[in-house]
Design an enzyme around this catalytic site. Structure first.
Site, PDB file in Angstrom:
ATOM      1  N   ASN A   9      32.187 -57.353 -72.400  1.00  0.00           N
ATOM      2  CA  ASN A   9      32.397 -56.365 -71.338  1.00  0.00           C
ATOM      3  C   ASN A   9      31.504 -56.750 -70.159  1.00  0.00           C
ATOM      4  O   ASN A   9      30.295 -56.537 -70.194  1.00  0.00           O
ATOM      5  CB  ASN A   9      32.040 -54.969 -71.860  1.00  0.00           C
ATOM      6  N   LYS A  11      31.369 -55.468 -67.255  1.00  0.00           N
ATOM      7  CA  LYS A  11      30.993 -54.307 -66.444  1.00  0.00           C
ATOM      8  C   LYS A  11      31.161 -54.639 -64.943  1.00  0.00           C
ATOM      9  O   LYS A  11      32.077 -55.372 -64.580  1.00  0.00           O
ATOM     10  CB  LYS A  11      29.588 -53.845 -66.807  1.00  0.00           C
ATOM     11  N   HIS A  96      34.177 -45.814 -72.958  1.00  0.00           N
ATOM     12  CA  HIS A  96      32.838 -46.411 -72.955  1.00  0.00           C
ATOM     13  C   HIS A  96      31.813 -45.349 -72.554  1.00  0.00           C
ATOM     14  O   HIS A  96      32.075 -44.475 -71.737  1.00  0.00           O
ATOM     15  CB  HIS A  96      32.787 -47.589 -71.977  1.00  0.00           C
ATOM     16  N   GLU A  98      29.373 -45.342 -70.654  1.00  0.00           N
ATOM     17  CA  GLU A  98      29.085 -45.243 -69.215  1.00  0.00           C
ATOM     18  C   GLU A  98      30.180 -44.453 -68.496  1.00  0.00           C
ATOM     19  O   GLU A  98      29.902 -43.716 -67.545  1.00  0.00           O
ATOM     20  CB  GLU A  98      28.921 -46.644 -68.622  1.00  0.00           C
ATOM     21  N   GLU A 168      28.885 -47.553 -80.220  1.00  0.00           N
ATOM     22  CA  GLU A 168      27.810 -47.801 -79.261  1.00  0.00           C
ATOM     23  C   GLU A 168      26.643 -46.852 -79.523  1.00  0.00           C
ATOM     24  O   GLU A 168      26.777 -45.652 -79.282  1.00  0.00           O
ATOM     25  CB  GLU A 168      28.276 -47.517 -77.834  1.00  0.00           C
ATOM     26  N   GLY A 174      21.257 -51.576 -72.795  1.00  0.00           N
ATOM     27  CA  GLY A 174      20.478 -51.882 -71.602  1.00  0.00           C
ATOM     28  C   GLY A 174      19.023 -51.449 -71.684  1.00  0.00           C
ATOM     29  O   GLY A 174      18.292 -51.517 -70.698  1.00  0.00           O
ATOM     30  N   SER A 213      23.266 -53.867 -77.409  1.00  0.00           N
ATOM     31  CA  SER A 213      22.289 -54.954 -77.212  1.00  0.00           C
ATOM     32  C   SER A 213      22.384 -56.029 -78.297  1.00  0.00           C
ATOM     33  O   SER A 213      21.377 -56.448 -78.865  1.00  0.00           O
ATOM     34  CB  SER A 213      20.860 -54.390 -77.145  1.00  0.00           C
TER      35      SER A 213
END
Length: 250
Positions: A9, A11, A96, A98, A168, A174, A213
């Site tokens: 991904n 992003k 996702h 985000e 996730e 991040g 990660s």
């Protein structure tokens, strides 16, 4: 035997020229990764078409990072599932963390997006997972179950057969933090049990990816777990060498 998948991904990273170079780098090293592992790259909308062209015939699939809830019409700035499919995408990432966190995505909107994806023969990579507060409160199982029940449970058996789940741990995206391989296996096994309660034996064939990660240094340990079928890779997907090294962890 379940499909093994390593999906990148990207992003909101890479300009078209950079994305094409990255895609070519992945394609060039594809032969170093076992053929049974599906390799997917998910670039920004702006250069999906160029990336599709760059990896043509190289056994690398392309996905989009999102799609619209609607089929077409007066929805300024939106990109429909039909448009994505027309560019040559095989997959689309939906739900996702985000998108949920920053853009208010809900189960209601995600049910619509799932429908649009299936109407256009796109395979959804549906993301579930808890944030740090939910993890520390011991609600991680509850959160994942709810995200599955409110969306995945609405699928037909035929649609479910074409679904990929990505777990996730939002607290590990991040942040440099990573769930241990044992933590990943625990929640992946639980997710499969939730899927089994609705879809029975078909749940054994649904790939569940780890999306927090994951990098070359820990991929082998995480992927060794029974219910971890690959990874949805963020930062490490932006370097072809690192991304391929994760693929080789199988």
């Amino acid at each position: 035997m379940r499909k093994k998948i390593v999906a990148g991904n990207w992003k909101m990273n890479t300009l078209p020229k950079e994305g094409v170079e990255l895609a070519k780098g992945v394609a060039a090293g594809r032969g170093e990764v076992c053929d049974s592992v599906e390799i997917i790259v998910c670039p920004p909308f702006t250069h999906i078409a160029q990336v599709v062209e760059a990896v043509e015939g190289k056994n690398v699939a392309v996905g989009a990072q999102d799609c619209a809830t609607e089929v077409k019409g007066a929805y300024t700035g939106e990109i429909s599932a039909e448009m994505i499919a027309a560019l040559g995408c095989k997959y689309v990432i939906l739900g996702h963390s985000e998108r949920r966190q920053y853009y208010g995505e809900t189960s209601e909107s995600l049910n619509k997006k799932m429908a649009r994806a299936y109407e256009n023969n796109l395979m959804p990579i549906y993301c579930v997972g808890e944030n740090l507060e939910e993890r520390e409160a011991g609600r991680h199982f509850e959160v994942c179950k709810q995200q599955i029940e409110e969306v995945v449970f609405n699928l037909t058996a035929e649609q479910f057969a074409k679904l990929v789940i990505a777990y996730e741990p939002v607290w590990a995206i991040g942040t440099g933090k990573t769930a241990t391989a044992e933590q990943a296996e625990e929640i992946h096994a639980y997710i499969r049990e939730v899927l089994r309660s609705k879809f029975g034996a078909a749940a054994e064939q649904c790939p569940i990816l780890y999306g927090g990660s994951c990098k070359p240094s820990n991929a082998g340990e995480i992927f060794s777990k029974e219910n971890v079928d690959g990874g949805l890779i963020g930062g490490a997907a932006l370097k072809a060498e690192d991304f391929l090294a994760i693929g080789k962890a199988f």
